[in-house]
Scaffold this active site. Structure first.
Site, PDB file in Angstrom:
ATOM      1  N   CYS A 154      -1.451   0.638   7.367  1.00  0.00           N
ATOM      2  CA  CYS A 154      -2.891   0.346   7.478  1.00  0.00           C
ATOM      3  C   CYS A 154      -3.298  -0.860   6.629  1.00  0.00           C
ATOM      4  CB  CYS A 154      -3.733   1.560   7.076  1.00  0.00           C
ATOM      5  SG  CYS A 154      -3.478   3.013   8.129  1.00  0.00           S
ATOM      6  N   ARG A 155      -3.388  -0.675   5.305  1.00  0.00           N
ATOM      7  CA  ARG A 155      -3.973  -1.721   4.459  1.00  0.00           C
ATOM      8  C   ARG A 155      -3.074  -2.926   4.252  1.00  0.00           C
ATOM      9  NH1 ARG A 155      -5.080   2.298  -0.313  1.00  0.00           N
ATOM     10  NH2 ARG A 155      -3.226   3.168   0.688  1.00  0.00           N
ATOM     11  N   SER A 156      -1.808  -2.702   3.853  1.00  0.00           N
ATOM     12  CA  SER A 156      -0.981  -3.883   3.522  1.00  0.00           C
ATOM     13  C   SER A 156      -0.581  -4.712   4.747  1.00  0.00           C
ATOM     14  CB  SER A 156       0.231  -3.504   2.662  1.00  0.00           C
ATOM     15  OG  SER A 156       1.109  -2.642   3.315  1.00  0.00           O
ATOM     16  N   ASP A 181      -8.021   3.979   1.212  1.00  0.00           N
ATOM     17  CA  ASP A 181      -7.084   4.343   2.273  1.00  0.00           C
ATOM     18  C   ASP A 181      -7.878   4.792   3.508  1.00  0.00           C
ATOM     19  OD1 ASP A 181      -5.156   5.401   3.869  1.00  0.00           O
ATOM     20  OD2 ASP A 181      -4.194   6.571   2.283  1.00  0.00           O
ATOM     21  N   ASN A 201       2.299   1.381   4.391  1.00  0.00           N
ATOM     22  CA  ASN A 201       2.596   0.091   5.051  1.00  0.00           C
ATOM     23  C   ASN A 201       2.274   0.139   6.550  1.00  0.00           C
ATOM     24  OD1 ASN A 201       5.461  -2.139   5.565  1.00  0.00           O
ATOM     25  ND2 ASN A 201       3.374  -2.679   5.095  1.00  0.00           N
ATOM     26  N   CYS A 226       0.864  -1.187   0.000  1.00  0.00           N
ATOM     27  CA  CYS A 226       0.000   0.000   0.000  1.00  0.00           C
ATOM     28  C   CYS A 226       0.896   1.232   0.000  1.00  0.00           C
ATOM     29  CB  CYS A 226      -0.981  -0.021   1.174  1.00  0.00           C
ATOM     30  SG  CYS A 226      -0.197  -0.020   2.797  1.00  0.00           S
TER      31      CYS A 226
HETATM   32  P1  4NP Z   1      -1.794   2.753   4.129  1.00  0.00           P
HETATM   33  O1  4NP Z   1      -2.375   4.121   4.727  1.00  0.00           O
HETATM   34  O2  4NP Z   1      -1.245   3.082   2.766  1.00  0.00           O
HETATM   35  O3  4NP Z   1      -2.978   1.862   4.069  1.00  0.00           O
HETATM   36  O4  4NP Z   1      -0.726   2.290   5.100  1.00  0.00           O
HETATM   37  C1  4NP Z   1      -1.605   5.287   4.794  1.00  0.00           C
HETATM   38  C2  4NP Z   1      -0.814   5.520   5.894  1.00  0.00           C
HETATM   39  C3  4NP Z   1      -0.068   6.689   5.982  1.00  0.00           C
HETATM   40  C4  4NP Z   1      -0.101   7.597   4.940  1.00  0.00           C
HETATM   41  C5  4NP Z   1      -0.866   7.341   3.829  1.00  0.00           C
HETATM   42  C6  4NP Z   1      -1.613   6.188   3.761  1.00  0.00           C
HETATM   43  N1  4NP Z   1       0.648   8.786   5.023  1.00  0.00           N
HETATM   44  O5  4NP Z   1       0.547   9.626   4.101  1.00  0.00           O
HETATM   45  O6  4NP Z   1       1.389   8.998   5.983  1.00  0.00           O
END
Ligand code: 4NP
Length: 157
Positions: free
Chosen positions: A13-15, A125, A11, A8
């Site tokens: 939340c989703r992945s 997201d 790294n 994602c």
């Molecule tokens: P993820 O979510 O891609 O599912 O881990 C996010 C976590 C942090 C950020 C963006 C998306 N960020 O911009 O910090």
């Protein structure tokens, strides 16, 4: 050994959620010795951090432990080490396509293409949204994980 990398943006939340859900699924199917699971982010802001506390809590309610996971950034070398690189959304799929060495494109997939009825869609997201975003993400991930396992059984085992 089949190696799967979920990717994602952050790294956190989703992945990592996909990694935990898929690891639990393959353990339930007695395939933990045959399939290796990891996750990474296309961005590097959270490298070394554990997953978002909201993701950890939501996963724990479904019996999935994310506590040991630490964020890392996806690399070009991942395309040589992993058989399947599974992007959580179209943006990250596009970023990975640019990182991918020539000839390795067949390794790259969009996660929800494995979820019946959700093909072509993004895992949204949940980072900036409310807590129920994490539940929706888990529902999608659980559905796609089943389809991914069926795909691996069919094509890789
Ligand atoms: P993820 O979510 O891609 O599912 O881990 C996010 C976590 C942090 C950020 C963006 C998306 N960020 O911009 O910090």
């Amino acid at each position: 050994m089949v190696k799967v990398l979920f990717v994602c943006l952050g790294n956190i939340c989703r992945s990592p959620t996909a990694e935990g859900v898929f690891r639990k699924l393959i353990e339930e199917h007695g395939l933990a010795e045959k399939i290796v699971v990891d996750s990474a982010g296309t961005g590097g802001w959270h490298v070394g951090e554990p997953p978002d506390g909201r993701a950890v809590k939501a996963a724990k309610r479904r019996g999935v432990d994310l506590s040991q996971i630490r964020a890392r950034q996806a690399t070009r070398g991942d395309f040589r080490r992993f058989d399947l690189i599974v992007a959580m959304d179209a943006d990250n799929h596009a970023t990975l396509a640019r990182l991918c060495p020539k000839g390795e494109e067949h390794r790259l997939h969009l996660f929800l293409d494995f979820a019946a009825g959700l093909e072509g869609r993004d895992v949204p997201d949940p980072f900036y949204g409310g807590g129920d975003g994490f539940e929706a993400v888990l529902d999608m991930i659980e559905r796609a994980a089943e389809g991914l396992l069926a795909h691996i059984r069919d094509k890789h085992l």
